[in-house]
Design a protein around this motif. Structure first.
Motif, PDB file in Angstrom:
ATOM      1  N   PRO A   2       0.845  -1.199   0.000  1.00  0.00           N
ATOM      2  CA  PRO A   2       0.000   0.000   0.000  1.00  0.00           C
ATOM      3  C   PRO A   2       0.879   1.246   0.000  1.00  0.00           C
ATOM      4  O   PRO A   2       2.047   1.173   0.384  1.00  0.00           O
ATOM      5  CB  PRO A   2      -0.779  -0.120   1.304  1.00  0.00           C
ATOM      6  N   PRO A   3       0.360   2.381  -0.424  1.00  0.00           N
ATOM      7  CA  PRO A   3       1.155   3.609  -0.369  1.00  0.00           C
ATOM      8  C   PRO A   3       1.470   3.954   1.085  1.00  0.00           C
ATOM      9  O   PRO A   3       0.718   3.592   1.989  1.00  0.00           O
ATOM     10  CB  PRO A   3       0.233   4.659  -0.996  1.00  0.00           C
ATOM     11  N   PHE A   4       2.581   4.611   1.305  1.00  0.00           N
ATOM     12  CA  PHE A   4       2.887   5.022   2.675  1.00  0.00           C
ATOM     13  C   PHE A   4       3.228   6.505   2.697  1.00  0.00           C
ATOM     14  O   PHE A   4       3.295   7.153   1.656  1.00  0.00           O
ATOM     15  CB  PHE A   4       4.000   4.174   3.282  1.00  0.00           C
ATOM     16  N   LEU A   5       3.398   7.016   3.883  1.00  0.00           N
ATOM     17  CA  LEU A   5       3.566   8.446   4.085  1.00  0.00           C
ATOM     18  C   LEU A   5       5.054   8.771   4.130  1.00  0.00           C
ATOM     19  O   LEU A   5       5.795   8.180   4.903  1.00  0.00           O
ATOM     20  CB  LEU A   5       2.901   8.800   5.422  1.00  0.00           C
ATOM     21  N   SER A   6       5.494   9.706   3.277  1.00  0.00           N
ATOM     22  CA  SER A   6       6.873  10.186   3.359  1.00  0.00           C
ATOM     23  C   SER A   6       6.938  11.266   4.440  1.00  0.00           C
ATOM     24  O   SER A   6       6.234  12.259   4.351  1.00  0.00           O
ATOM     25  CB  SER A   6       7.306  10.795   2.032  1.00  0.00           C
ATOM     26  N   THR A  11       6.084  17.352   8.292  1.00  0.00           N
ATOM     27  CA  THR A  11       5.218  16.449   9.053  1.00  0.00           C
ATOM     28  C   THR A  11       5.854  16.331  10.437  1.00  0.00           C
ATOM     29  O   THR A  11       6.662  15.438  10.669  1.00  0.00           O
ATOM     30  CB  THR A  11       5.166  15.044   8.422  1.00  0.00           C
ATOM     31  N   ARG A  12       5.491  17.235  11.278  1.00  0.00           N
ATOM     32  CA  ARG A  12       6.219  17.358  12.547  1.00  0.00           C
ATOM     33  C   ARG A  12       6.110  16.113  13.424  1.00  0.00           C
ATOM     34  O   ARG A  12       5.046  15.537  13.579  1.00  0.00           O
ATOM     35  CB  ARG A  12       5.684  18.577  13.309  1.00  0.00           C
ATOM     36  N   ALA A  27      -0.061   2.719  11.944  1.00  0.00           N
ATOM     37  CA  ALA A  27      -0.526   3.707  10.959  1.00  0.00           C
ATOM     38  C   ALA A  27      -0.577   5.092  11.599  1.00  0.00           C
ATOM     39  O   ALA A  27      -0.837   5.229  12.800  1.00  0.00           O
ATOM     40  CB  ALA A  27      -1.897   3.335  10.421  1.00  0.00           C
ATOM     41  N   TYR A  28      -0.297   6.072  10.776  1.00  0.00           N
ATOM     42  CA  TYR A  28      -0.377   7.469  11.198  1.00  0.00           C
ATOM     43  C   TYR A  28      -1.327   8.229  10.289  1.00  0.00           C
ATOM     44  O   TYR A  28      -1.503   7.870   9.118  1.00  0.00           O
ATOM     45  CB  TYR A  28       0.989   8.145  11.021  1.00  0.00           C
ATOM     46  N   THR A  29      -1.866   9.322  10.785  1.00  0.00           N
ATOM     47  CA  THR A  29      -2.436  10.344   9.927  1.00  0.00           C
ATOM     48  C   THR A  29      -1.672  11.632  10.223  1.00  0.00           C
ATOM     49  O   THR A  29      -0.814  11.653  11.114  1.00  0.00           O
ATOM     50  CB  THR A  29      -3.950  10.517  10.157  1.00  0.00           C
ATOM     51  N   VAL A  30      -1.959  12.673   9.465  1.00  0.00           N
ATOM     52  CA  VAL A  30      -1.343  13.976   9.712  1.00  0.00           C
ATOM     53  C   VAL A  30      -2.435  14.917  10.190  1.00  0.00           C
ATOM     54  O   VAL A  30      -3.518  14.963   9.582  1.00  0.00           O
ATOM     55  CB  VAL A  30      -0.662  14.525   8.443  1.00  0.00           C
ATOM     56  N   TYR A  31      -2.169  15.628  11.279  1.00  0.00           N
ATOM     57  CA  TYR A  31      -3.172  16.477  11.930  1.00  0.00           C
ATOM     58  C   TYR A  31      -2.429  17.715  12.398  1.00  0.00           C
ATOM     59  O   TYR A  31      -1.411  17.604  13.100  1.00  0.00           O
ATOM     60  CB  TYR A  31      -3.725  15.685  13.109  1.00  0.00           C
ATOM     61  N   ASN A  32      -2.882  18.874  11.974  1.00  0.00           N
ATOM     62  CA  ASN A  32      -2.139  20.105  12.269  1.00  0.00           C
ATOM     63  C   ASN A  32      -0.663  19.973  11.863  1.00  0.00           C
ATOM     64  O   ASN A  32       0.235  20.407  12.575  1.00  0.00           O
ATOM     65  CB  ASN A  32      -2.264  20.499  13.747  1.00  0.00           C
ATOM     66  N   MET A  34       1.200  17.500  11.911  1.00  0.00           N
ATOM     67  CA  MET A  34       1.946  16.726  12.904  1.00  0.00           C
ATOM     68  C   MET A  34       1.458  15.280  12.876  1.00  0.00           C
ATOM     69  O   MET A  34       0.319  15.017  12.502  1.00  0.00           O
ATOM     70  CB  MET A  34       1.708  17.350  14.285  1.00  0.00           C
ATOM     71  N   LEU A  35       2.345  14.364  13.254  1.00  0.00           N
ATOM     72  CA  LEU A  35       1.975  12.948  13.255  1.00  0.00           C
ATOM     73  C   LEU A  35       0.940  12.643  14.335  1.00  0.00           C
ATOM     74  O   LEU A  35       1.086  13.065  15.488  1.00  0.00           O
ATOM     75  CB  LEU A  35       3.221  12.086  13.498  1.00  0.00           C
ATOM     76  N   LEU A  36      -0.088  11.900  13.943  1.00  0.00           N
ATOM     77  CA  LEU A  36      -1.090  11.404  14.891  1.00  0.00           C
ATOM     78  C   LEU A  36      -1.287   9.915  14.619  1.00  0.00           C
ATOM     79  O   LEU A  36      -1.736   9.530  13.538  1.00  0.00           O
ATOM     80  CB  LEU A  36      -2.427  12.151  14.705  1.00  0.00           C
TER      81      LEU A  36
END
Ligand code: THG
Length: 368
Positions: A2-6, A11-12, A27-32, A34-36
Motif C-alpha cells: 500500500p502507499p505510505f507516508l513520506s 510532518t512534525r 498507521a499514522y495520519t497527519v493532523y495540524n 503533525m503525526l497522529l
C-alpha cells in the motif's frame, strides 16, 4: 504494497514519537501538520482494549494557540459563539469557533489558565493564523503563539488508577472539563479530565518537550499491572461516542447548528463573536441539514476516506463522512449530514458505499 507516508520536517514529530514507534504504531495520519497515530494492533483490537483497560495517547497534534495579554478574554470571545463571560480559571470548555459567515473554523477545547491567559486546544485547521490576524487587525493588546505544549491523553476505565499512581490521588477529584496543576518531576503540569473518547480519563498538557519521554515512561512503568498500552483516538469508539471530527464530519461550509453544536452556542449573549450576526440569522431560520447518526445495514462497511452519498427515493439527501462496523453495537455506525426532510429518527435512506448500495436508518443520539 500500500502507499505510505513520506515523513519530512513539515510532518512534525512529537515529543513522544520515538516511544510511539517503539510501542509498535502501525498507521499514522497527519493532523495540524503533525503525526497522529491511528492504529497500533488493529482498530478493533485497540477498541476493545480502550474499553476495558487504559491507554496512553500521543495527541500532541492537538496544538495550543496561546492567547495572553490584557485583551486575551476579549479576543477569545471574538472566536466563539459560546458565552465565556462566566468561565473561570481551572475550567475547560468545548468551543465551536466560527468565521464572520458563521462557518466552522475549528472545534477546540479552550482552557482558561489565568484571567488574561488561555490555551485554545485545536482540531485540524490553521486557527493560529486566524487568531493572529484578528489580533493584528483589531490592534489588540495580546500575544498569540504556539507554545511548546504537547497533550498526552490517558483514556479508559482504569485511567483514574493509572493517573493517580503518577500524579497522586488528587487527580481523582478533578471534575469533568476542569483541570488541576499537578507536579511531575518537579514541573507543574495542567491535568484535565477530558479527552476524545467516552471511556473517561485525563489529558496532560505537557509543557516542555523534554518532559515528554520521562512522563511516558513513568506512566508505562506505573501501569504495568493495569495492562496499559499505547493507543490513539479510535475510529469506532469515536463514532459510538458521537464525537465529531473537524475536516471530516464538518468543515468551514457548515454552521455550528448544522453540526448539532447549537447547545454550545449562546449567540445572543456572546457579544463580540465575529460570527454573531450571521449565527443569529442562522438560529432564527434553523438549519436545512444537520448531523445525524446512522445505522447501516449489512456486514462491515469498508473505510470511508471520502463522503458516501445518501439518497431517499432517488433524491440526494445528504452524505456520510464517518462509518465503521461496531463490534459492541453489532451493526455499522455512521455520522452523516442529512437534509431536514429525512433527518427524523427512524427514516430509512440509501447509502452509496464503494461496495454497493446499503439501507440505513436515522438514529437519535441517545441510541449511541
Ligand atoms: N482534547 C483537547 N483538544 C482537542 C481535542 C480533545 N482538540 C481537537 C479535538 N479534540 C477537538 N474536538 C473535540 C470534540 C469533542 C470533545 C472535545 C474535543 C468532547 N466533547 C464532549 C461531548 O461532545 O460529549 C463533551 C463536550 C462538553 O460537554 O463540553 O469532549 O479531545 N485537549
Amino acid at each position: 504494497m500500500p502507499p505510505f507516508l513520506s515523513i519530512s520536517r513539515r510532518t512534525r514529530r512529537t515529543p513522544f514519537t520515538d516511544r510511539v514507534t517503539a510501542a509498535g504504531v502501525s498507521a499514522y495520519t497527519v493532523y495540524n501538520r503533525m503525526l497522529l497515530p491511528t492504529v497500533f494492533k488493529s482498530v478493533v483490537e485497540d477498541y476493545h482494549h480502550l474499553k476495558t483497560a487504559v491507554q496512553v495517547w500521543d495527541v500532541a497534534c492537538e496544538r495550543q494557540v496561546e492567547i495572553r495579554g490584557p485583551q486575551a478574554a476579549e479576543l477569545v470571545q471574538m472566536l466563539t459563539p459560546r458565552d465565556l463571560s462566566e468561565m473561570v480559571v481551572g475550567q475547560c470548555l468545548y468551543t465551536p469557533m466560527v468565521d464572520e459567515t458563521g462557518g466552522m473554523l475549528n472545534d477546540p477545547v479552550t482552557v482558561k489558565l489565568e484571567e488574561d491567559r488561555y490555551w485554545v486546544s485545536i482540531a485540524d485547521s490553521d486557527l493560529l493564523l486566524w487568531v493572529k490576524a484578528l489580533a493584528v487587525g483589531f490592534r489588540l493588546a495580546v500575544d498569540v503563539i504556539e507554545p511548546d505544549v504537547s497533550p498526552l491523553a490517558i483514556q479508559g476505565p482504569r485511567a483514574d488508577d493509572l493517573a493517580a499512581r503518577v500524579f497522586g490521588d488528587e487527580v481523582r477529584s478533578i471534575r469533568f472539563f476542569r483541570y488541576k496543576r499537578l507536579a511531575f518531576n518537579g514541573v507543574d503540569l495542567v491535568v484535565a479530565r477530558s479527552g476524545y473518547s467516552k471511556q473517561g480519563g485525563f489529558e496532560i498538557y505537557v509543557e516542555g518537550g523534554q518532559n515528554g519521554e520521562p512522563l511516558w515512561d513513568a506512566l508505562f512503568e506505573a501501569g504495568r499491572d493495569l495492562d496499559v498500552r499505547a493507543g490513539c483516538p479510535n475510529l469506532i469508539e469515536r463514532i459510538e461516542a458521537g464525537m465529531l471530527s473537524y475536516g471530516n464530519d464538518m468543515t468551514r461550509a457548515n454552521t455550528p447548528h448544522e453540526c448539532g453544536l447549537g447547545r454550545f452556542c449562546d449567540t445572543r449573549s456572546a457579544i463580540g463573536c465575529v460570527g454573531r450576526d450571521a449565527l443569529l440569522r442562522v438560529a432564527r431560520e434553523g438549519p436545512l441539514k444537520q448531523i445525524r447518526y446512522l445505522e447501516i445495514e449489512g456486514d462491515a462497511v469498508p473505510p470511508c476516506p471520502e463522503p458516501w452519498m445518501v439518497s431517499a427515493g432517488g433524491e440526494l439527501v445528504g452524505q456520510i463522512t464517518s462509518a465503521s462496523w461496531s463490534p459492541d453495537f453489532n451493526t455499522n455506525v455512521a455520522i452523516s449530514m442529512i437534509g431536514r426532510d429525512c433527518w427524523d429518527e427512524g427514516t430509512v435512506v440509501d447509502v452509496a458505499t464503494p461496495d454497493g448500495n446499503r439501507s440505513a436508518r436515522v438514529r437519535d443520539k441517545s441510541w449511541l
